[in-house]
Design a protein around this motif. Sequence first.
Motif: not given
Length: 210
Positions: A38, A40, A131, A139, A141
Amino acid sequence: MLLLSRPSADTLRSRQDQDPQVRCYRSHFSDRMEMRADPQTVSAYLDQHEGWFRRCAAPMDVEAIDAQAYALTLGRFGNFGFEVEPTIGLRLLPRDNDQYAIETVALPDLDPSLAKLYDVDFQASLGLVNDQLDPSGLAQTWVSWTLDLTVWVALPRVITMLPDRLVQSSGDHLLRQIVRQISRRLTWKVQEDFHASHGLACPPRRRAAF
């Protein structure tokens, strides 16, 4: 070893139009890399550049200038028998809304005579652009990056006696080779380092967009 850095106002950039020995070569490149995590998690990794930048730049030599800047020796390159081993100062700016920037900075203790021979302007940007979930449901990105690179070189007079078009095209070709080699290697190594450090399977290497 010859060093590249920002010049004072009376060096290469101001001499470009008046001195036939001073040549300017410019290139623009862009690409992207897939991170299987992800945003983050990816951002947290990129923020800690004091770890991954050194690891991923190898075998290029890296020396810290301060907490955000590094002196990076790119390796030996040449054309028409004229060789240079450039070292440039790069500052990795803090993240701003999932955007990162890398810019040229002056090298400390640079010999002023060298600034009259070589100069480089390195401006790169990275952004987390997507994303989503990959087909397996993990996930995903994408990190998109661009690089604008300008190099000024004071060539030996014997080289400038060659046809102007040949000198310019050969320099442009050499610059593309340098950036392609370095940027592609860095892209792969950052991907591999990120996924290895997080215990994730690394995506297969993809062909660069340039």
